[in-house]
Design an enzyme around this catalytic site. Structure first.
Site, PDB file in Angstrom:
ATOM      1  N   HIS A  20       0.819  -1.222   0.000  1.00 13.15           N
ATOM      2  CA  HIS A  20       0.000   0.000   0.000  1.00 13.15           C
ATOM      3  C   HIS A  20       0.857   1.278   0.000  1.00 13.15           C
ATOM      4  O   HIS A  20       1.880   1.368   0.663  1.00 13.15           O
ATOM      5  CB  HIS A  20      -0.923   0.015   1.224  1.00 13.15           C
ATOM      6  CG  HIS A  20      -0.173   0.073   2.514  1.00 13.15           C
ATOM      7  ND1 HIS A  20       0.169   1.248   3.122  1.00 13.15           N
ATOM      8  CD2 HIS A  20       0.336  -0.919   3.282  1.00 13.15           C
ATOM      9  CE1 HIS A  20       0.843   0.995   4.223  1.00 13.15           C
ATOM     10  NE2 HIS A  20       0.968  -0.309   4.335  1.00 13.15           N
ATOM     11  N   ASP A  21       0.439   2.226  -0.780  1.00  9.64           N
ATOM     12  CA  ASP A  21       1.021   3.583  -0.794  1.00  9.64           C
ATOM     13  C   ASP A  21       2.463   3.651  -1.294  1.00  9.64           C
ATOM     14  O   ASP A  21       3.117   4.688  -1.122  1.00  9.64           O
ATOM     15  CB  ASP A  21       0.928   4.245   0.606  1.00  9.64           C
ATOM     16  CG  ASP A  21      -0.510   4.272   1.100  1.00  9.64           C
ATOM     17  OD1 ASP A  21      -1.352   4.801   0.362  1.00  9.64           O
ATOM     18  OD2 ASP A  21      -0.795   3.735   2.188  1.00  9.64           O
TER      19      ASP A  21
END
Ligand code: JB2
Length: 220
Positions: free
Chosen positions: A143-144
């Site tokens: 994620h991210d």
């Protein structure tokens, strides 16, 4: 209106191009030609596809009627993939983004033009994969993460959350990058390494090397 996806011209005819051609053929995409200076006849995945040898053979195809896929793998510090991509972009051709059926791509991630996400790879929510990057078989982009252009995340590499890479970064097979690290442009992380610190541009990370003993002698 014609809803058929644009046919493809594959650039390069080696190992990486064969994997991409396999994915595209499985998806029912038409691959019109492979452009490669070398013989491609030994790879059956190219059977029935026209073989052209020179980059400017692309001019046989109208730039509005085909999409290109760059089948040249980005190896550590090799500029070939980027040079070839830019040559065709300057001629006005566009590149297809390739995503294998078995890859998991979060709908809340961004995959930029010309990137290639191979079978079983995962790109999680909030992540961005920059243009013309490869997320190879089984690699994990958590994620991210924010991946720059012309990166190669090799098979089974793991990028934990919030990792940021600049352009032309090579992350070797099976390596792990812990969360929130920044990796400078042109950096190379060797296969199997565990990165726990930020990495400056153009640096190389060498993992612990295997030692092999043969008849009492030590070899590395
Ligand atoms: O100027 C060129 C050119 N130079 C080399 N124009 C075009 N159109 N093609 C070019 N090539 C072609 O790239 C070669 O003729 C050959 O077909 C291909 C390179 O193939 P090779 O099998 O040597 O490497 P690769 O890039 O397909 O695969 C590497 O990267 C992958 C990501 C390998 O190391 C793989 O192990 C890796 N999985």
């Amino acid at each position: 209106m014609n809803d058929e996806p644009c046919p493809i011209v594959m650039i390069g005819g080696g190992g990486h191009a064969s994997v991409l051609t396999d994915i595209l053929r499985n998806q029912g995409r038409e691959v019109l030609a492979v452009i490669s200076p070398e013989d491609i006849s030994k790879r059956s995945v190219f059977d029935g596809i026209k073989h052209l040898e020179k980059n400017d053979d692309i001019l046989d195809f109208d730039k509005d009627n085909v999409l290109l896929v760059n089948g040249i793998g980005m190896m550590p510090r090799s500029e070939l993939k980027q040079k070839i991509t830019e040559y065709f972009l300057l001629l006005g051709y566009r590149f297809e983004t390739v995503i294998a059926e078995s890859a998991f791509i979060s709908p809340f991630s961004i995959i930029e033009e010309g990137s290639q996400i191979l079978p079983m790879a995962i790109v999680q929510t909030g992540a961005r994969v920059g243009r013309h990057s490869i997320v190879n078989t089984g690699a994990l982009v958590e994620h991210d993460c924010n991946i720059g252009a012309y990166n190669h995340i090799a098979p089974n590499a793991t990028l934990c959350g919030h990792v940021k890479t600049e352009d032309n970064v090579y992350i070797g097979a099976g390596s792990t990058v812990i969360q929130s690290l920044k990796i400078g442009s042109g950096a190379v992380i060797g296969a199997g390494a565990s990165l726990t610190k930020h990495l400056k541009p153009a640096s190389t990370v060498y993992p612990a090397r295997v030692e092999i003993k043969v008849e009492g002698k030590r070899r590395t």
